[in-house]
Design a protein around this motif. Structure first.
Motif, PDB file in Angstrom:
ATOM      1  N   VAL A  10     -35.738  -3.283  34.273  1.00 49.75           N
ATOM      2  CA  VAL A  10     -35.636  -4.208  35.379  1.00 49.75           C
ATOM      3  C   VAL A  10     -34.336  -3.951  36.096  1.00 49.75           C
ATOM      4  O   VAL A  10     -33.396  -3.400  35.531  1.00 49.75           O
ATOM      5  N   ASN A  13     -32.399  -8.040  42.022  1.00 50.57           N
ATOM      6  CA  ASN A  13     -32.663  -8.078  43.446  1.00 50.57           C
ATOM      7  C   ASN A  13     -31.327  -8.053  44.190  1.00 50.57           C
ATOM      8  O   ASN A  13     -30.480  -8.908  43.996  1.00 50.57           O
ATOM      9  N   GLN A  27     -36.679  -7.618  38.969  1.00 50.87           N
ATOM     10  CA  GLN A  27     -37.942  -6.993  39.323  1.00 50.87           C
ATOM     11  C   GLN A  27     -38.182  -5.852  38.342  1.00 50.87           C
ATOM     12  O   GLN A  27     -37.233  -5.251  37.854  1.00 50.87           O
ATOM     13  N   ASP A  28     -39.441  -5.546  38.078  1.00 50.72           N
ATOM     14  CA  ASP A  28     -39.746  -4.403  37.237  1.00 50.72           C
ATOM     15  C   ASP A  28     -39.418  -3.117  37.990  1.00 50.72           C
ATOM     16  O   ASP A  28     -39.656  -3.009  39.190  1.00 50.72           O
ATOM     17  N   CYS A  30     -39.865   0.658  39.208  1.00 53.79           N
ATOM     18  CA  CYS A  30     -41.050   1.418  39.587  1.00 53.79           C
ATOM     19  C   CYS A  30     -40.697   2.893  39.701  1.00 53.79           C
ATOM     20  O   CYS A  30     -39.746   3.262  40.388  1.00 53.79           O
ATOM     21  N   ARG A  88     -41.675 -15.224  38.287  1.00 48.47           N
ATOM     22  CA  ARG A  88     -41.863 -14.292  39.403  1.00 48.47           C
ATOM     23  C   ARG A  88     -42.301 -12.920  38.906  1.00 48.47           C
ATOM     24  O   ARG A  88     -43.128 -12.252  39.534  1.00 48.47           O
ATOM     25  N   ARG A  89     -41.735 -12.501  37.805  1.00 55.11           N
ATOM     26  CA  ARG A  89     -42.115 -11.199  37.244  1.00 55.11           C
ATOM     27  C   ARG A  89     -43.560 -11.179  36.781  1.00 55.11           C
ATOM     28  O   ARG A  89     -44.175 -10.113  36.669  1.00 55.11           O
ATOM     29  N   VAL A  92     -48.217 -10.117  39.812  1.00 59.96           N
ATOM     30  CA  VAL A  92     -48.392  -8.741  40.297  1.00 59.96           C
ATOM     31  C   VAL A  92     -49.375  -8.654  41.454  1.00 59.96           C
ATOM     32  O   VAL A  92     -49.533  -7.601  42.072  1.00 59.96           O
ATOM     33  N   SER A 112     -40.464  -9.677  45.652  1.00 57.07           N
ATOM     34  CA  SER A 112     -41.538  -9.962  44.700  1.00 57.07           C
ATOM     35  C   SER A 112     -41.737  -8.803  43.731  1.00 57.07           C
ATOM     36  O   SER A 112     -41.227  -7.699  43.923  1.00 57.07           O
ATOM     37  N   ASN A 113     -42.525  -9.062  42.705  1.00 58.38           N
ATOM     38  CA  ASN A 113     -42.903  -8.047  41.721  1.00 58.38           C
ATOM     39  C   ASN A 113     -44.338  -7.563  41.965  1.00 58.38           C
ATOM     40  O   ASN A 113     -44.960  -6.978  41.095  1.00 58.38           O
ATOM     41  N   SER A 135     -39.931  -5.789  48.144  1.00 58.30           N
ATOM     42  CA  SER A 135     -40.990  -5.728  47.125  1.00 58.30           C
ATOM     43  C   SER A 135     -41.285  -4.246  46.898  1.00 58.30           C
ATOM     44  O   SER A 135     -42.239  -3.688  47.442  1.00 58.30           O
ATOM     45  N   ARG A 137     -42.407  -2.377  44.603  1.00 59.80           N
ATOM     46  CA  ARG A 137     -43.587  -1.859  43.898  1.00 59.80           C
ATOM     47  C   ARG A 137     -44.842  -1.997  44.745  1.00 59.80           C
ATOM     48  O   ARG A 137     -45.934  -1.649  44.292  1.00 59.80           O
TER      49      ARG A 137
END
Length: 264
Positions: A10, A13, A27-28, A30, A88-89, A92, A112-113, A135, A137
């Motif tokens: 992660v 942000n 956020q994850d 990517c 939030r995580r 998807v 966003s995730n 965002s 991803r």
């Protein structure tokens, strides 16, 4: 493209003020495409394979927030500040019920995730401003967003989308239906990009049980050229699609090993 063998990462942000006053909203990470260099020859991309956990607290709270917004007829929908960082995580995608927000003019999804947006966004007939900025991803959008006739302003992290003019990352390869009967309410997103394909992106008719006929097209949506995924009921509907935006692939295509204009 996700690699199940690699540990989840992660990162914070960098624009927390766009979401709320709390810093460090995660956020994850990517790994799908480079957002800082031109894609090398032979590079490939794949769809995110994540399935939404519809029992997650964040998802259940988002459903409640959509119901509240639909009931009170608000013109701005900014759901993420109402969720904890962990909630939030968990999000998807957005629920199909997002299409009920027909009074919403501004949809804010900063940081966003999300990995996909449902086609029901096309039912948000009053939408004028769409802001999923940072965002990272979110690499593509449903063709149905072109039904938002009032949409005039967008804020998208375009370096994160397929085919963007700076780095020209490749589009995932789309395959034609193979004749097998499918569950159109439970499609594997790693194969189809989406999890549902009930109605045609072009004519709104039913998609056959063997699955949608798919194509990519890059079109101007409000203030950004976006890669749009078309899920059509037939090749005939695909044949009616408009040309691509100037400076992008000029016709609908199936992605994969296809030549793109040089980066700018």
């Amino acid at each position: 493209m996700t690699d199940e063998s690699l540990p989840a990462q992660v990162f914070p942000n960098r624009f927390p003020e766009a979401v709320d006053s709390r810093p460090g909203v995660p956020q994850d990470h990517c790994r799908c495409l480079s957002q800082g260099r031109v894609s090398p020859p032979g590079a490939v991309t794949s769809f995110h394979a994540e399935i939404q956990d519809t029992g997650a607290p964040g998802w259940l709270r988002l459903l409640e927030l959509i119901e509240e917004a639909a009931a009170d007829g608000r013109e701005e929908f900014r759901p993420l500040p109402e969720l904890s960082p962990q909630e939030r995580r968990q999000i998807v995608t957005l629920p199909a019920s997002i299409g009920r927000l027909t009074e919403v003019r501004t949809l804010v999804l900063y940081g966003s995730n999300l990995v996909r947006i449902p086609p029901e966004i096309g039912d948000m007939t009053s939408l004028e401003e769409f802001s999923p900025y940072t965002s990272r991803r979110l690499h593509w959008f449903p063709y149905e967003i072109t039904r938002c006739a009032r949409l005039v302003d967008s804020t998208v992290s375009t370096r994160s989308v397929y085919g963007n003019y700076k780095y020209r990352p490749p589009f995932p390869r789309l395959l034609p239906p193979d004749g097998r009967m499918l569950d159109l309410e439970g499609l594997p997103p790693a194969r189809w990009g989406t999890t549902t394909a009930r109605t045609c992106s072009v004519c709104t008719g039913p998609v056959p049980a063997t699955g949608p006929h798919q194509a990519w097209i890059s079109r101007m949506v409000a203030t950004d050229v976006l890669p749009l995924l078309v899920n059509a009921c037939s090749q005939e509907c695909l044949d009616t699609l408009p040309p691509g935006a100037e400076g992008y692939i000029d016709a609908p295509h199936r992605g994969g090993a296809i030549d793109q204009p040089p980066p700018r």
